[in-house]
Design a protein around this motif. Structure first.
Motif, PDB file in Angstrom:
ATOM      1  N   HIS A  71       0.835  -1.217   0.000  1.00 21.80           N
ATOM      2  CA  HIS A  71       0.000   0.000   0.000  1.00 21.80           C
ATOM      3  C   HIS A  71       0.862   1.256   0.000  1.00 21.80           C
ATOM      4  O   HIS A  71       0.605   2.197  -0.766  1.00 21.80           O
ATOM      5  CB  HIS A  71      -0.920  -0.021   1.217  1.00 21.80           C
ATOM      6  CG  HIS A  71      -1.664   1.268   1.431  1.00 21.80           C
ATOM      7  ND1 HIS A  71      -2.764   1.632   0.681  1.00 21.80           N
ATOM      8  CD2 HIS A  71      -1.439   2.296   2.301  1.00 21.80           C
ATOM      9  CE1 HIS A  71      -3.201   2.807   1.077  1.00 21.80           C
ATOM     10  NE2 HIS A  71      -2.416   3.230   2.064  1.00 21.80           N
ATOM     11  N   TYR A  72       1.892   1.287   0.841  1.00 21.21           N
ATOM     12  CA  TYR A  72       2.714   2.496   0.942  1.00 21.21           C
ATOM     13  C   TYR A  72       3.640   2.650  -0.259  1.00 21.21           C
ATOM     14  O   TYR A  72       3.950   3.770  -0.664  1.00 21.21           O
ATOM     15  CB  TYR A  72       3.519   2.465   2.244  1.00 21.21           C
ATOM     16  CG  TYR A  72       2.699   2.924   3.433  1.00 21.21           C
ATOM     17  CD1 TYR A  72       2.680   4.248   3.818  1.00 21.21           C
ATOM     18  CD2 TYR A  72       1.911   2.023   4.141  1.00 21.21           C
ATOM     19  CE1 TYR A  72       1.920   4.668   4.896  1.00 21.21           C
ATOM     20  CE2 TYR A  72       1.144   2.426   5.215  1.00 21.21           C
ATOM     21  CZ  TYR A  72       1.152   3.758   5.591  1.00 21.21           C
ATOM     22  OH  TYR A  72       0.378   4.177   6.648  1.00 21.21           O
ATOM     23  N   THR A  75       1.178   3.994  -2.982  1.00 16.23           N
ATOM     24  CA  THR A  75       0.564   5.296  -2.681  1.00 16.23           C
ATOM     25  C   THR A  75       1.602   6.377  -2.440  1.00 16.23           C
ATOM     26  O   THR A  75       1.521   7.470  -3.011  1.00 16.23           O
ATOM     27  CB  THR A  75      -0.354   5.166  -1.457  1.00 16.23           C
ATOM     28  OG1 THR A  75      -1.298   4.123  -1.676  1.00 16.23           O
ATOM     29  CG2 THR A  75      -1.087   6.471  -1.204  1.00 16.23           C
ATOM     30  N   THR A 248      -7.871  11.387   0.304  1.00 17.40           N
ATOM     31  CA  THR A 248      -7.687  10.390   1.350  1.00 17.40           C
ATOM     32  C   THR A 248      -8.920   9.494   1.457  1.00 17.40           C
ATOM     33  O   THR A 248     -10.005   9.852   0.975  1.00 17.40           O
ATOM     34  CB  THR A 248      -7.423  11.070   2.696  1.00 17.40           C
ATOM     35  OG1 THR A 248      -8.577  11.855   3.054  1.00 17.40           O
ATOM     36  CG2 THR A 248      -6.208  11.977   2.614  1.00 17.40           C
ATOM     37  N   PRO A 249      -8.786   8.312   2.060  1.00 17.48           N
ATOM     38  CA  PRO A 249      -9.973   7.458   2.231  1.00 17.48           C
ATOM     39  C   PRO A 249     -11.092   8.131   3.003  1.00 17.48           C
ATOM     40  O   PRO A 249     -12.270   7.928   2.707  1.00 17.48           O
ATOM     41  CB  PRO A 249      -9.413   6.248   2.984  1.00 17.48           C
ATOM     42  CG  PRO A 249      -7.970   6.213   2.622  1.00 17.48           C
ATOM     43  CD  PRO A 249      -7.553   7.634   2.477  1.00 17.48           C
ATOM     44  N   ARG A 252     -12.851  10.480   0.609  1.00 16.02           N
ATOM     45  CA  ARG A 252     -13.724   9.735  -0.316  1.00 16.02           C
ATOM     46  C   ARG A 252     -14.954   9.189   0.393  1.00 16.02           C
ATOM     47  O   ARG A 252     -16.027   9.057  -0.209  1.00 16.02           O
ATOM     48  CB  ARG A 252     -12.936   8.590  -0.954  1.00 16.02           C
ATOM     49  CG  ARG A 252     -11.930   9.047  -1.996  1.00 16.02           C
ATOM     50  CD  ARG A 252     -11.237   7.864  -2.637  1.00 16.02           C
ATOM     51  NE  ARG A 252     -10.311   7.234  -1.712  1.00 16.02           N
ATOM     52  CZ  ARG A 252      -9.716   6.064  -1.941  1.00 16.02           C
ATOM     53  NH1 ARG A 252     -10.001   5.377  -3.046  1.00 16.02           N
ATOM     54  NH2 ARG A 252      -8.872   5.562  -1.065  1.00 16.02           N
ATOM     55  N   LEU A 278     -13.627   1.076   1.716  1.00 15.03           N
ATOM     56  CA  LEU A 278     -12.611   2.031   2.155  1.00 15.03           C
ATOM     57  C   LEU A 278     -11.994   1.672   3.499  1.00 15.03           C
ATOM     58  O   LEU A 278     -11.035   2.321   3.911  1.00 15.03           O
ATOM     59  CB  LEU A 278     -13.227   3.440   2.241  1.00 15.03           C
ATOM     60  CG  LEU A 278     -13.705   4.042   0.916  1.00 15.03           C
ATOM     61  CD1 LEU A 278     -14.356   5.390   1.159  1.00 15.03           C
ATOM     62  CD2 LEU A 278     -12.551   4.195  -0.064  1.00 15.03           C
ATOM     63  N   PRO A 280     -10.088  -1.001   4.448  1.00 17.35           N
ATOM     64  CA  PRO A 280      -8.662  -1.364   4.384  1.00 17.35           C
ATOM     65  C   PRO A 280      -7.746  -0.165   4.203  1.00 17.35           C
ATOM     66  O   PRO A 280      -6.699  -0.069   4.861  1.00 17.35           O
ATOM     67  CB  PRO A 280      -8.596  -2.315   3.182  1.00 17.35           C
ATOM     68  CG  PRO A 280      -9.973  -2.864   3.058  1.00 17.35           C
ATOM     69  CD  PRO A 280     -10.883  -1.750   3.453  1.00 17.35           C
ATOM     70  N   ALA A 281      -8.125   0.760   3.314  1.00 16.66           N
ATOM     71  CA  ALA A 281      -7.278   1.944   3.104  1.00 16.66           C
ATOM     72  C   ALA A 281      -7.244   2.833   4.347  1.00 16.66           C
ATOM     73  O   ALA A 281      -6.207   3.410   4.683  1.00 16.66           O
ATOM     74  CB  ALA A 281      -7.782   2.738   1.903  1.00 16.66           C
ATOM     75  N   LEU A 282      -8.376   2.948   5.046  1.00 21.66           N
ATOM     76  CA  LEU A 282      -8.399   3.729   6.281  1.00 21.66           C
ATOM     77  C   LEU A 282      -7.479   3.124   7.341  1.00 21.66           C
ATOM     78  O   LEU A 282      -6.735   3.854   8.012  1.00 21.66           O
ATOM     79  CB  LEU A 282      -9.834   3.812   6.816  1.00 21.66           C
ATOM     80  CG  LEU A 282     -10.789   4.788   6.112  1.00 21.66           C
ATOM     81  CD1 LEU A 282     -12.210   4.577   6.620  1.00 21.66           C
ATOM     82  CD2 LEU A 282     -10.360   6.226   6.344  1.00 21.66           C
ATOM     83  N   LEU A 284      -4.847   1.134   6.839  1.00 23.89           N
ATOM     84  CA  LEU A 284      -3.444   1.221   6.431  1.00 23.89           C
ATOM     85  C   LEU A 284      -2.907   2.640   6.594  1.00 23.89           C
ATOM     86  O   LEU A 284      -1.756   2.831   6.992  1.00 23.89           O
ATOM     87  CB  LEU A 284      -3.304   0.758   4.984  1.00 23.89           C
ATOM     88  CG  LEU A 284      -3.555  -0.733   4.741  1.00 23.89           C
ATOM     89  CD1 LEU A 284      -3.539  -1.045   3.256  1.00 23.89           C
ATOM     90  CD2 LEU A 284      -2.531  -1.583   5.469  1.00 23.89           C
ATOM     91  N   ASP A 285      -3.727   3.651   6.276  1.00 25.05           N
ATOM     92  CA  ASP A 285      -3.267   5.030   6.455  1.00 25.05           C
ATOM     93  C   ASP A 285      -3.146   5.408   7.922  1.00 25.05           C
ATOM     94  O   ASP A 285      -2.303   6.250   8.284  1.00 25.05           O
ATOM     95  CB  ASP A 285      -4.230   5.995   5.754  1.00 25.05           C
ATOM     96  CG  ASP A 285      -4.038   6.006   4.243  1.00 25.05           C
ATOM     97  OD1 ASP A 285      -2.991   5.514   3.782  1.00 25.05           O
ATOM     98  OD2 ASP A 285      -4.932   6.483   3.519  1.00 25.05           O
TER      99      ASP A 285
END
Length: 413
Positions: A71-72, A75, A248-249, A252, A278, A280-282, A284-285
Protein backbone atom coordinates in the motif's frame (compact mmCIF):
# COMPACT_ATOMS: atom_id res chain seq x y z
CA UNK A 1 30.47 3.98 -14.34
CA UNK A 2 29.84 7.42 -12.91
CA UNK A 3 30.18 7.87 -9.17
CA UNK A 4 29.21 10.47 -6.65
CA UNK A 5 31.67 13.25 -5.94
CA UNK A 6 31.94 14.59 -2.40
CA UNK A 7 31.10 18.09 -3.57
CA UNK A 8 27.99 16.95 -5.42
CA UNK A 9 26.86 14.90 -2.44
CA UNK A 10 27.16 17.94 -0.16
CA UNK A 11 25.30 20.20 -2.60
CA UNK A 12 22.42 17.77 -3.17
CA UNK A 13 19.67 18.56 -0.61
CA UNK A 14 17.65 15.47 -1.57
CA UNK A 15 20.40 12.97 -0.79
CA UNK A 16 19.58 10.99 2.35
CA UNK A 17 22.24 10.65 5.03
CA UNK A 18 23.34 7.22 6.16
CA UNK A 19 22.07 8.01 9.66
CA UNK A 20 18.51 8.54 8.41
CA UNK A 21 18.64 5.31 6.45
CA UNK A 22 19.97 3.40 9.47
CA UNK A 23 17.29 4.95 11.70
CA UNK A 24 14.40 3.91 9.46
CA UNK A 25 15.92 0.46 9.06
CA UNK A 26 16.18 0.09 12.84
CA UNK A 27 12.60 1.29 13.17
CA UNK A 28 11.48 -1.48 10.79
CA UNK A 29 13.33 -4.05 12.91
CA UNK A 30 11.45 -2.85 16.01
CA UNK A 31 8.00 -3.43 14.55
CA UNK A 32 7.97 -7.21 14.92
CA UNK A 33 9.23 -7.27 18.56
CA UNK A 34 6.71 -4.58 19.49
CA UNK A 35 3.78 -6.57 18.10
CA UNK A 36 5.08 -9.84 19.55
CA UNK A 37 5.58 -8.34 23.01
CA UNK A 38 2.13 -6.77 23.14
CA UNK A 39 0.48 -9.99 21.93
CA UNK A 40 2.42 -12.12 24.43
CA UNK A 41 1.28 -9.89 27.31
CA UNK A 42 -2.36 -10.17 26.31
CA UNK A 43 -1.97 -13.88 25.48
CA UNK A 44 -1.18 -14.62 29.13
CA UNK A 45 -4.67 -13.41 30.02
CA UNK A 46 -6.48 -14.75 26.93
CA UNK A 47 -4.46 -17.79 25.83
CA UNK A 48 -7.42 -19.44 24.15
CA UNK A 49 -7.66 -16.78 21.46
CA UNK A 50 -4.18 -15.27 21.19
CA UNK A 51 -1.75 -18.09 21.92
CA UNK A 52 -1.96 -19.54 18.40
CA UNK A 53 -1.36 -16.10 16.94
CA UNK A 54 1.72 -15.64 19.12
CA UNK A 55 3.06 -19.10 18.17
CA UNK A 56 2.75 -18.23 14.44
CA UNK A 57 3.71 -14.59 14.85
CA UNK A 58 6.49 -14.49 12.24
CA UNK A 59 4.35 -15.86 9.40
CA UNK A 60 1.28 -13.76 10.22
CA UNK A 61 3.34 -10.61 10.70
CA UNK A 62 5.08 -11.11 7.34
CA UNK A 63 1.72 -11.61 5.64
CA UNK A 64 0.31 -8.41 7.14
CA UNK A 65 3.44 -6.42 6.31
CA UNK A 66 3.21 -7.57 2.68
CA UNK A 67 -0.10 -5.70 2.29
CA UNK A 68 1.10 -2.73 4.38
CA UNK A 69 4.31 -2.25 2.41
CA UNK A 70 2.50 -2.73 -0.91
CA UNK A 71 0.00 0.00 0.00
CA UNK A 72 2.71 2.50 0.94
CA UNK A 73 4.90 1.66 -2.06
CA UNK A 74 2.00 2.25 -4.45
CA UNK A 75 0.56 5.30 -2.68
CA UNK A 76 3.56 7.10 -1.17
CA UNK A 77 6.39 5.73 -3.31
CA UNK A 78 8.32 4.33 -0.35
CA UNK A 79 8.22 1.71 2.35
CA UNK A 80 6.24 2.17 5.55
CA UNK A 81 9.18 3.35 7.66
CA UNK A 82 10.70 5.41 4.83
CA UNK A 83 7.55 7.49 4.44
CA UNK A 84 7.57 7.98 8.22
CA UNK A 85 10.91 9.81 7.76
CA UNK A 86 9.80 11.72 4.64
CA UNK A 87 11.73 9.49 2.21
CA UNK A 88 10.77 7.92 -1.09
CA UNK A 89 12.09 5.46 -3.66
CA UNK A 90 12.60 6.30 -7.30
CA UNK A 91 14.00 4.70 -10.38
CA UNK A 92 17.39 5.71 -11.75
CA UNK A 93 18.57 5.89 -15.34
CA UNK A 94 21.03 3.03 -15.59
CA UNK A 95 22.91 1.16 -12.87
CA UNK A 96 25.16 3.46 -10.89
CA UNK A 97 23.97 6.73 -12.44
CA UNK A 98 21.32 9.06 -11.14
CA UNK A 99 20.91 11.08 -8.00
CA UNK A 100 24.01 13.22 -8.57
CA UNK A 101 21.91 16.23 -9.48
CA UNK A 102 18.17 16.36 -8.88
CA UNK A 103 17.37 18.80 -11.68
CA UNK A 104 19.52 17.03 -14.25
CA UNK A 105 17.97 13.68 -13.33
CA UNK A 106 14.43 15.05 -13.73
CA UNK A 107 15.36 16.60 -17.06
CA UNK A 108 16.78 13.28 -18.23
CA UNK A 109 13.54 11.51 -17.34
CA UNK A 110 11.55 14.12 -19.26
CA UNK A 111 13.74 13.72 -22.33
CA UNK A 112 13.31 9.96 -22.32
CA UNK A 113 9.58 10.23 -21.69
CA UNK A 114 9.81 7.95 -18.64
CA UNK A 115 8.71 8.41 -15.06
CA UNK A 116 10.91 8.03 -12.02
CA UNK A 117 8.03 6.60 -9.99
CA UNK A 118 8.12 2.93 -9.06
CA UNK A 119 6.59 0.51 -11.54
CA UNK A 120 5.19 -2.95 -11.02
CA UNK A 121 8.63 -4.55 -11.29
CA UNK A 122 10.18 -2.22 -8.72
CA UNK A 123 7.24 -2.61 -6.31
CA UNK A 124 7.35 -6.40 -6.48
CA UNK A 125 11.12 -6.47 -6.04
CA UNK A 126 10.90 -4.09 -3.10
CA UNK A 127 8.30 -6.31 -1.44
CA UNK A 128 10.54 -9.34 -1.83
CA UNK A 129 13.46 -7.65 -0.07
CA UNK A 130 11.31 -5.79 2.47
CA UNK A 131 9.18 -8.72 3.64
CA UNK A 132 10.23 -12.07 2.21
CA UNK A 133 13.99 -11.77 2.79
CA UNK A 134 13.71 -10.77 6.50
CA UNK A 135 11.17 -13.55 7.03
CA UNK A 136 13.50 -16.17 5.56
CA UNK A 137 16.41 -14.84 7.60
CA UNK A 138 14.35 -15.07 10.79
CA UNK A 139 13.37 -18.65 10.01
CA UNK A 140 16.99 -19.54 9.22
CA UNK A 141 18.15 -18.07 12.53
CA UNK A 142 15.47 -19.99 14.43
CA UNK A 143 16.47 -23.23 12.69
CA UNK A 144 20.13 -22.60 13.49
CA UNK A 145 19.33 -22.07 17.18
CA UNK A 146 17.01 -25.08 17.23
CA UNK A 147 19.87 -27.23 15.94
CA UNK A 148 22.02 -26.06 18.85
CA UNK A 149 24.00 -23.37 17.04
CA UNK A 150 25.16 -20.08 18.42
CA UNK A 151 26.27 -21.41 21.83
CA UNK A 152 29.13 -23.48 23.20
CA UNK A 153 27.92 -27.06 23.61
CA UNK A 154 30.17 -27.65 26.62
CA UNK A 155 28.66 -24.74 28.52
CA UNK A 156 25.01 -24.69 27.53
CA UNK A 157 23.95 -27.96 25.90
CA UNK A 158 22.47 -30.82 27.88
CA UNK A 159 24.28 -34.19 27.77
CA UNK A 160 21.62 -35.72 25.50
CA UNK A 161 21.49 -32.88 23.00
CA UNK A 162 25.15 -33.20 22.02
CA UNK A 163 24.88 -36.89 21.16
CA UNK A 164 21.66 -36.30 19.21
CA UNK A 165 23.03 -33.53 16.98
CA UNK A 166 22.75 -34.17 13.22
CA UNK A 167 26.50 -34.59 12.75
CA UNK A 168 26.79 -36.99 15.70
CA UNK A 169 23.92 -39.11 14.41
CA UNK A 170 25.53 -39.34 10.98
CA UNK A 171 28.83 -40.49 12.50
CA UNK A 172 27.15 -43.10 14.72
CA UNK A 173 28.01 -46.43 13.09
CA UNK A 174 25.51 -48.39 15.19
CA UNK A 175 22.57 -46.63 13.55
CA UNK A 176 21.26 -47.58 10.15
CA UNK A 177 18.82 -44.81 9.11
CA UNK A 178 17.06 -44.70 5.78
CA UNK A 179 18.35 -42.67 2.85
CA UNK A 180 15.76 -39.94 3.40
CA UNK A 181 16.74 -39.58 7.05
CA UNK A 182 20.42 -39.47 6.10
CA UNK A 183 19.77 -36.70 3.59
CA UNK A 184 17.82 -34.74 6.20
CA UNK A 185 20.58 -35.12 8.78
CA UNK A 186 23.24 -34.19 6.22
CA UNK A 187 21.31 -31.04 5.30
CA UNK A 188 20.92 -30.06 8.96
CA UNK A 189 24.60 -30.65 9.67
CA UNK A 190 25.70 -28.68 6.59
CA UNK A 191 23.33 -25.85 7.45
CA UNK A 192 24.58 -25.67 11.05
CA UNK A 193 28.21 -25.50 9.88
CA UNK A 194 27.71 -23.03 7.02
CA UNK A 195 25.18 -20.61 8.54
CA UNK A 196 27.69 -18.55 10.63
CA UNK A 197 29.99 -18.06 7.62
CA UNK A 198 27.11 -17.16 5.29
CA UNK A 199 25.81 -14.67 7.84
CA UNK A 200 29.30 -13.16 8.17
CA UNK A 201 29.63 -12.74 4.40
CA UNK A 202 26.18 -11.14 4.25
CA UNK A 203 26.99 -8.62 7.00
CA UNK A 204 30.32 -7.74 5.35
CA UNK A 205 28.51 -7.13 2.05
CA UNK A 206 26.10 -4.75 3.75
CA UNK A 207 29.01 -3.00 5.45
CA UNK A 208 30.76 -2.45 2.11
CA UNK A 209 27.64 -0.89 0.59
CA UNK A 210 27.15 1.29 3.67
CA UNK A 211 30.72 2.58 3.48
CA UNK A 212 30.47 3.26 -0.24
CA UNK A 213 27.26 5.21 0.28
CA UNK A 214 28.69 7.06 3.29
CA UNK A 215 31.67 8.35 1.31
CA UNK A 216 29.61 9.20 -1.77
CA UNK A 217 30.90 6.43 -4.04
CA UNK A 218 27.50 4.90 -4.79
CA UNK A 219 23.83 5.96 -4.69
CA UNK A 220 22.84 2.54 -3.33
CA UNK A 221 23.08 1.76 0.36
CA UNK A 222 21.79 -1.79 -0.11
CA UNK A 223 22.82 -4.30 -2.81
CA UNK A 224 19.24 -5.04 -3.88
CA UNK A 225 18.70 -1.36 -4.67
CA UNK A 226 21.39 -1.65 -7.34
CA UNK A 227 19.79 -4.87 -8.57
CA UNK A 228 16.38 -3.20 -8.89
CA UNK A 229 17.73 0.11 -10.19
CA UNK A 230 16.16 2.31 -7.47
CA UNK A 231 17.48 4.69 -4.84
CA UNK A 232 16.16 6.38 -1.71
CA UNK A 233 15.67 10.16 -1.83
CA UNK A 234 14.07 12.83 0.30
CA UNK A 235 10.59 13.90 -0.69
CA UNK A 236 10.41 17.29 -2.36
CA UNK A 237 7.71 19.90 -2.82
CA UNK A 238 6.35 18.15 -5.88
CA UNK A 239 5.95 14.90 -3.95
CA UNK A 240 4.04 16.57 -1.15
CA UNK A 241 1.82 18.36 -3.66
CA UNK A 242 1.12 15.07 -5.42
CA UNK A 243 0.21 13.36 -2.14
CA UNK A 244 -2.03 16.25 -1.07
CA UNK A 245 -3.85 16.11 -4.41
CA UNK A 246 -4.75 12.45 -3.86
CA UNK A 247 -8.04 12.20 -1.94
CA UNK A 248 -7.69 10.39 1.35
CA UNK A 249 -9.97 7.46 2.23
CA UNK A 250 -11.77 9.67 4.75
CA UNK A 251 -12.33 12.32 2.09
CA UNK A 252 -13.72 9.74 -0.32
CA UNK A 253 -15.96 8.38 2.43
CA UNK A 254 -17.49 11.82 3.14
CA UNK A 255 -17.48 13.02 -0.46
CA UNK A 256 -20.72 14.59 -1.66
CA UNK A 257 -22.91 12.53 -3.99
CA UNK A 258 -22.80 13.14 -7.69
CA UNK A 259 -24.92 15.98 -9.07
CA UNK A 260 -24.75 17.66 -5.66
CA UNK A 261 -22.89 20.74 -4.42
CA UNK A 262 -19.41 20.00 -2.99
CA UNK A 263 -20.48 21.14 0.50
CA UNK A 264 -23.37 18.68 0.64
CA UNK A 265 -23.03 15.95 3.24
CA UNK A 266 -23.67 12.43 1.98
CA UNK A 267 -26.55 10.51 3.53
CA UNK A 268 -25.83 7.82 6.09
CA UNK A 269 -26.89 5.06 3.72
CA UNK A 270 -24.29 6.16 1.16
CA UNK A 271 -21.57 6.28 3.83
CA UNK A 272 -22.42 2.73 4.92
CA UNK A 273 -22.24 1.51 1.32
CA UNK A 274 -18.83 3.14 0.82
CA UNK A 275 -17.40 1.98 4.14
CA UNK A 276 -16.58 -1.70 3.32
CA UNK A 277 -14.48 -0.73 0.30
CA UNK A 278 -12.61 2.03 2.15
CA UNK A 279 -11.98 0.29 5.49
CA UNK A 280 -8.66 -1.36 4.38
CA UNK A 281 -7.28 1.94 3.10
CA UNK A 282 -8.40 3.73 6.28
CA UNK A 283 -6.66 1.16 8.47
CA UNK A 284 -3.44 1.22 6.43
CA UNK A 285 -3.27 5.03 6.45
CA UNK A 286 -3.90 5.13 10.20
CA UNK A 287 -0.77 3.02 10.79
CA UNK A 288 1.35 6.15 10.48
CA UNK A 289 -0.25 7.36 13.70
CA UNK A 290 -0.29 3.93 15.31
CA UNK A 291 3.48 3.44 14.81
CA UNK A 292 4.74 6.02 17.35
CA UNK A 293 1.96 5.05 19.75
CA UNK A 294 2.88 1.36 19.55
CA UNK A 295 6.57 2.09 20.18
CA UNK A 296 5.65 4.25 23.15
CA UNK A 297 3.40 1.48 24.45
CA UNK A 298 6.19 -1.07 24.01
CA UNK A 299 8.62 1.04 26.03
CA UNK A 300 5.95 1.65 28.67
CA UNK A 301 5.19 -2.06 29.06
CA UNK A 302 8.91 -2.87 29.10
CA UNK A 303 9.45 -0.38 31.93
CA UNK A 304 6.30 -1.47 33.78
CA UNK A 305 7.32 -5.12 33.97
CA UNK A 306 11.01 -4.41 34.67
CA UNK A 307 12.38 -5.03 38.20
CA UNK A 308 12.54 -1.26 38.81
CA UNK A 309 9.27 -0.52 37.02
CA UNK A 310 5.84 0.47 38.24
CA UNK A 311 4.60 -3.09 38.69
CA UNK A 312 7.39 -3.99 41.13
CA UNK A 313 7.23 -0.68 43.00
CA UNK A 314 3.48 -0.86 43.50
CA UNK A 315 3.69 -4.55 44.38
CA UNK A 316 6.31 -3.99 47.12
CA UNK A 317 4.83 -0.81 48.51
CA UNK A 318 1.18 -1.80 48.92
CA UNK A 319 -0.51 -1.72 52.27
CA UNK A 320 -1.28 -4.95 54.17
CA UNK A 321 -4.51 -6.48 52.99
CA UNK A 322 -4.60 -4.49 49.72
CA UNK A 323 -3.82 -5.71 46.22
CA UNK A 324 -1.24 -4.13 43.89
CA UNK A 325 -2.36 -2.45 40.70
CA UNK A 326 -0.89 -5.21 38.52
CA UNK A 327 0.31 -8.65 39.58
CA UNK A 328 1.95 -11.48 37.65
CA UNK A 329 -0.57 -14.36 37.48
CA UNK A 330 0.18 -17.30 39.81
CA UNK A 331 0.57 -20.77 38.26
CA UNK A 332 -1.37 -22.34 41.14
CA UNK A 333 -2.78 -21.59 44.55
CA UNK A 334 0.32 -23.01 46.26
CA UNK A 335 2.70 -20.28 47.37
CA UNK A 336 0.16 -17.53 46.75
CA UNK A 337 1.45 -15.63 49.74
CA UNK A 338 5.02 -15.38 48.44
CA UNK A 339 6.30 -12.01 47.40
CA UNK A 340 7.06 -11.51 43.69
CA UNK A 341 10.36 -9.88 44.56
CA UNK A 342 11.60 -13.14 46.08
CA UNK A 343 11.53 -14.79 42.65
CA UNK A 344 13.56 -12.11 40.90
CA UNK A 345 17.08 -13.18 40.01
CA UNK A 346 16.35 -16.89 40.47
CA UNK A 347 16.04 -19.65 37.90
CA UNK A 348 12.50 -20.59 37.00
CA UNK A 349 13.48 -24.30 36.95
CA UNK A 350 15.68 -25.01 39.97
CA UNK A 351 15.06 -21.79 41.93
CA UNK A 352 18.73 -20.96 42.43
CA UNK A 353 20.99 -18.32 40.99
CA UNK A 354 20.60 -17.81 37.25
CA UNK A 355 23.59 -18.87 35.15
CA UNK A 356 23.57 -17.70 31.51
CA UNK A 357 20.12 -16.05 31.85
CA UNK A 358 17.60 -16.90 29.14
CA UNK A 359 14.09 -15.47 28.82
CA UNK A 360 10.98 -17.42 27.93
CA UNK A 361 8.27 -15.81 25.75
CA UNK A 362 6.14 -15.46 28.90
CA UNK A 363 8.82 -13.26 30.49
CA UNK A 364 10.19 -15.72 33.06
CA UNK A 365 13.98 -16.15 33.20
CA UNK A 366 16.02 -19.26 33.84
CA UNK A 367 19.38 -20.86 33.10
CA UNK A 368 19.89 -21.74 29.46
CA UNK A 369 21.04 -25.23 30.31
CA UNK A 370 18.06 -25.82 32.62
CA UNK A 371 15.57 -24.67 30.00
CA UNK A 372 17.17 -26.74 27.24
CA UNK A 373 17.02 -29.78 29.54
CA UNK A 374 13.22 -29.41 29.51
CA UNK A 375 13.08 -30.04 25.76
CA UNK A 376 10.66 -32.80 24.88
CA UNK A 377 12.28 -35.97 23.53
CA UNK A 378 10.71 -38.73 21.48
CA UNK A 379 12.05 -42.06 20.29
CA UNK A 380 13.15 -41.91 16.66
CA UNK A 381 12.24 -45.28 15.17
CA UNK A 382 13.94 -44.37 11.89
CA UNK A 383 17.31 -44.32 13.68
CA UNK A 384 16.68 -47.40 15.80
CA UNK A 385 15.20 -48.30 19.15
CA UNK A 386 16.41 -46.39 22.17
CA UNK A 387 17.58 -43.36 20.16
CA UNK A 388 15.80 -40.21 21.28
CA UNK A 389 15.69 -36.87 19.53
CA UNK A 390 14.46 -33.52 20.70
CA UNK A 391 11.20 -32.24 19.25
CA UNK A 392 12.34 -28.62 19.35
CA UNK A 393 9.81 -27.53 21.96
CA UNK A 394 9.51 -27.42 25.74
CA UNK A 395 6.81 -26.70 28.28
CA UNK A 396 6.95 -23.36 30.13
CA UNK A 397 7.44 -24.20 33.86
CA UNK A 398 5.18 -21.32 34.90
CA UNK A 399 2.42 -21.05 32.29
CA UNK A 400 2.44 -24.69 31.18
CA UNK A 401 2.31 -23.68 27.49
CA UNK A 402 4.44 -25.32 24.77
CA UNK A 403 7.27 -23.06 23.55
CA UNK A 404 9.55 -23.49 20.55
CA UNK A 405 13.23 -23.76 21.50
CA UNK A 406 14.08 -21.17 18.87
CA UNK A 407 12.01 -18.59 20.77
CA UNK A 408 14.29 -18.70 23.81
CA UNK A 409 16.22 -15.45 24.02
CA UNK A 410 19.48 -15.23 25.95
CA UNK A 411 19.99 -12.05 27.96
CA UNK A 412 23.35 -10.44 27.32
CA UNK A 413 24.57 -8.22 30.08
Amino acid sequence: MATYSDHAAQQDPYRVSIFELAAQDQLRDLLSPVVRYVLSVFAQRNPRYLLRIVNHHDSLFALCMWFVERHYLLTHGGSFTETFYGLKRRKVLGRGRGGVDEERTKAAFKLTGKSDQLGRKEVTGSLVFLVLLPYLKTKATDLYERLGGGVDADLFSSPTSTSSSPLALLRNASLNPSLLVRLKLAFQAAFKLSYPYANLVWELLLLVYNLRYLFGKSPYWRPWFQLLGIEVRRMGQEDYERLSSIPTPLTRLLRAPRSSPPSTRPPLSLILRRLPALVPALLLDSLRLALPLSIFGFRLLEWWYSPAGGSSVLGRGHKPGSQPALRVPRPSAAGAGDDDAAQQGTCVVHGGKVDNPTALPSGWVGCYRCLRALEEEVEDLALGEGVKRGTGRLRDPKTGEWVEVGRLRRIMG
